[in-house]
Write a protein that holds these residues in place. Structure first.
Motif, PDB file in Angstrom:
ATOM      1  N   GLU A  29      20.613 -13.835 -35.898  1.00  0.00           N
ATOM      2  CA  GLU A  29      19.395 -13.071 -36.174  1.00  0.00           C
ATOM      3  C   GLU A  29      19.273 -12.724 -37.654  1.00  0.00           C
ATOM      4  N   TYR A  30      20.390 -12.400 -38.283  1.00  0.00           N
ATOM      5  CA  TYR A  30      20.367 -12.086 -39.711  1.00  0.00           C
ATOM      6  C   TYR A  30      19.921 -13.315 -40.513  1.00  0.00           C
ATOM      7  N   ALA A  31      20.494 -14.466 -40.208  1.00  0.00           N
ATOM      8  CA  ALA A  31      20.154 -15.688 -40.942  1.00  0.00           C
ATOM      9  C   ALA A  31      18.682 -16.054 -40.736  1.00  0.00           C
ATOM     10  N   LEU A  32      18.204 -15.962 -39.517  1.00  0.00           N
ATOM     11  CA  LEU A  32      16.797 -16.277 -39.247  1.00  0.00           C
ATOM     12  C   LEU A  32      15.871 -15.330 -40.005  1.00  0.00           C
ATOM     13  N   ARG A  33      16.208 -14.058 -40.013  1.00  0.00           N
ATOM     14  CA  ARG A  33      15.389 -13.071 -40.718  1.00  0.00           C
ATOM     15  C   ARG A  33      15.387 -13.345 -42.224  1.00  0.00           C
ATOM     16  N   ARG A  34      16.554 -13.653 -42.788  1.00  0.00           N
ATOM     17  CA  ARG A  34      16.641 -13.924 -44.221  1.00  0.00           C
ATOM     18  C   ARG A  34      15.854 -15.173 -44.611  1.00  0.00           C
ATOM     19  N   VAL A  35      15.922 -16.211 -43.774  1.00  0.00           N
ATOM     20  CA  VAL A  35      15.184 -17.443 -44.060  1.00  0.00           C
ATOM     21  C   VAL A  35      13.683 -17.161 -44.061  1.00  0.00           C
ATOM     22  N   ARG A  36      13.214 -16.498 -43.026  1.00  0.00           N
ATOM     23  CA  ARG A  36      11.775 -16.196 -42.935  1.00  0.00           C
ATOM     24  C   ARG A  36      11.324 -15.312 -44.092  1.00  0.00           C
ATOM     25  N   ASP A  37      12.081 -14.270 -44.381  1.00  0.00           N
ATOM     26  CA  ASP A  37      11.713 -13.358 -45.465  1.00  0.00           C
ATOM     27  C   ASP A  37      11.749 -14.059 -46.830  1.00  0.00           C
ATOM     28  N   GLY A  38      12.740 -14.909 -47.027  1.00  0.00           N
ATOM     29  CA  GLY A  38      12.847 -15.635 -48.290  1.00  0.00           C
ATOM     30  C   GLY A  38      11.675 -16.557 -48.535  1.00  0.00           C
ATOM     31  N   PHE A  39      11.251 -17.258 -47.508  1.00  0.00           N
ATOM     32  CA  PHE A  39      10.127 -18.172 -47.673  1.00  0.00           C
ATOM     33  C   PHE A  39       8.806 -17.419 -47.792  1.00  0.00           C
ATOM     34  N   LYS A  40       8.690 -16.277 -47.133  1.00  0.00           N
ATOM     35  CA  LYS A  40       7.479 -15.459 -47.306  1.00  0.00           C
ATOM     36  C   LYS A  40       7.391 -14.941 -48.731  1.00  0.00           C
ATOM     37  N   ALA A  41       8.519 -14.521 -49.284  1.00  0.00           N
ATOM     38  CA  ALA A  41       8.539 -14.000 -50.645  1.00  0.00           C
ATOM     39  C   ALA A  41       8.216 -15.098 -51.660  1.00  0.00           C
ATOM     40  N   GLY A  42       8.637 -16.315 -51.394  1.00  0.00           N
ATOM     41  CA  GLY A  42       8.397 -17.424 -52.314  1.00  0.00           C
ATOM     42  C   GLY A  42       7.056 -18.096 -52.140  1.00  0.00           C
ATOM     43  N   ARG A  43       6.301 -17.673 -51.183  1.00  0.00           N
ATOM     44  CA  ARG A  43       5.010 -18.297 -50.879  1.00  0.00           C
ATOM     45  C   ARG A  43       4.041 -18.223 -52.062  1.00  0.00           C
ATOM     46  N   ASN A  44       4.112 -17.153 -52.832  1.00  0.00           N
ATOM     47  CA  ASN A  44       3.142 -16.924 -53.904  1.00  0.00           C
ATOM     48  C   ASN A  44       3.615 -17.400 -55.277  1.00  0.00           C
ATOM     49  N   LEU A  45       4.701 -18.145 -55.336  1.00  0.00           N
ATOM     50  CA  LEU A  45       5.179 -18.653 -56.623  1.00  0.00           C
ATOM     51  C   LEU A  45       4.226 -19.731 -57.132  1.00  0.00           C
ATOM     52  N   THR A  46       3.840 -19.609 -58.372  1.00  0.00           N
ATOM     53  CA  THR A  46       2.900 -20.579 -58.939  1.00  0.00           C
ATOM     54  C   THR A  46       3.536 -21.445 -60.018  1.00  0.00           C
ATOM     55  N   GLU A  47       4.517 -20.934 -60.708  1.00  0.00           N
ATOM     56  CA  GLU A  47       5.180 -21.688 -61.772  1.00  0.00           C
ATOM     57  C   GLU A  47       6.103 -22.744 -61.168  1.00  0.00           C
ATOM     58  N   ALA A  48       6.011 -23.956 -61.674  1.00  0.00           N
ATOM     59  CA  ALA A  48       6.822 -25.066 -61.157  1.00  0.00           C
ATOM     60  C   ALA A  48       8.316 -24.778 -61.336  1.00  0.00           C
ATOM     61  N   GLU A  49       8.674 -24.166 -62.447  1.00  0.00           N
ATOM     62  CA  GLU A  49      10.086 -23.855 -62.714  1.00  0.00           C
ATOM     63  C   GLU A  49      10.628 -22.873 -61.675  1.00  0.00           C
ATOM     64  N   ASP A  50       9.832 -21.866 -61.346  1.00  0.00           N
ATOM     65  CA  ASP A  50      10.236 -20.896 -60.321  1.00  0.00           C
ATOM     66  C   ASP A  50      10.363 -21.557 -58.959  1.00  0.00           C
ATOM     67  N   GLN A  51       9.432 -22.439 -58.640  1.00  0.00           N
ATOM     68  CA  GLN A  51       9.468 -23.141 -57.358  1.00  0.00           C
ATOM     69  C   GLN A  51      10.722 -23.996 -57.234  1.00  0.00           C
ATOM     70  N   HIS A  52      11.042 -24.720 -58.298  1.00  0.00           N
ATOM     71  CA  HIS A  52      12.237 -25.575 -58.275  1.00  0.00           C
ATOM     72  C   HIS A  52      13.513 -24.743 -58.160  1.00  0.00           C
ATOM     73  N   ARG A  53      13.559 -23.609 -58.867  1.00  0.00           N
ATOM     74  CA  ARG A  53      14.739 -22.743 -58.797  1.00  0.00           C
ATOM     75  C   ARG A  53      14.928 -22.216 -57.375  1.00  0.00           C
ATOM     76  N   GLU A  54      13.859 -21.744 -56.761  1.00  0.00           N
ATOM     77  CA  GLU A  54      13.942 -21.218 -55.394  1.00  0.00           C
ATOM     78  C   GLU A  54      14.273 -22.321 -54.391  1.00  0.00           C
ATOM     79  N   LEU A  55      13.747 -23.510 -54.614  1.00  0.00           N
ATOM     80  CA  LEU A  55      14.057 -24.641 -53.739  1.00  0.00           C
ATOM     81  C   LEU A  55      15.541 -24.984 -53.826  1.00  0.00           C
ATOM     82  N   GLN A  56      16.098 -24.945 -55.036  1.00  0.00           N
ATOM     83  CA  GLN A  56      17.526 -25.222 -55.213  1.00  0.00           C
ATOM     84  C   GLN A  56      18.376 -24.157 -54.526  1.00  0.00           C
TER      85      GLN A  56
END
Length: 84
Positions: A29-56
């Motif tokens: 449950e912790y892992a599922l919650r962290r994954v969902r929350d992490g992707f929700k937080a990264g949804r609004n990233l607009t800079e390509a550098e930020d997107q690549h860093r979060e993807l890594q």
């Protein structure tokens, strides 16, 4: 260059799938919650550098989850009441 939507969705699904494999309810449950929350937080990233860093970071997290699932299966504990 922007991160592809298909790549992000594929990684998201892989993280959710691997997180479901945890034998311990609390870790799962912790892992599922962290994954969902992490992707929700990264949804609004607009800079390509930020997107690549979060993807890594997400790819590294997937590797960690895979290792932890294997370790968790080696050292299983009894199921909790909530799991029955």
């Amino acid at each position: 260059m922007s991160v592809g939507k298909r790549e992000v969705l594929s990684l998201y699904k892989a993280l959710l799938r691997e997180s479901q494999k945890f034998s311990s309810y609390n870790y799962r449950e912790y892992a599922l919650r962290r994954v969902r929350d992490g992707f929700k937080a990264g949804r609004n990233l607009t800079e390509a550098e930020d997107q690549h860093r979060e993807l890594q970071i997400a790819k590294e997290s997937l590797a960690v989850i895979k290792r932890q699932v294997v370790i968790g299966q080696l050292y299983r504990s009894p199921n909790l009441i909530i799991e029955k």
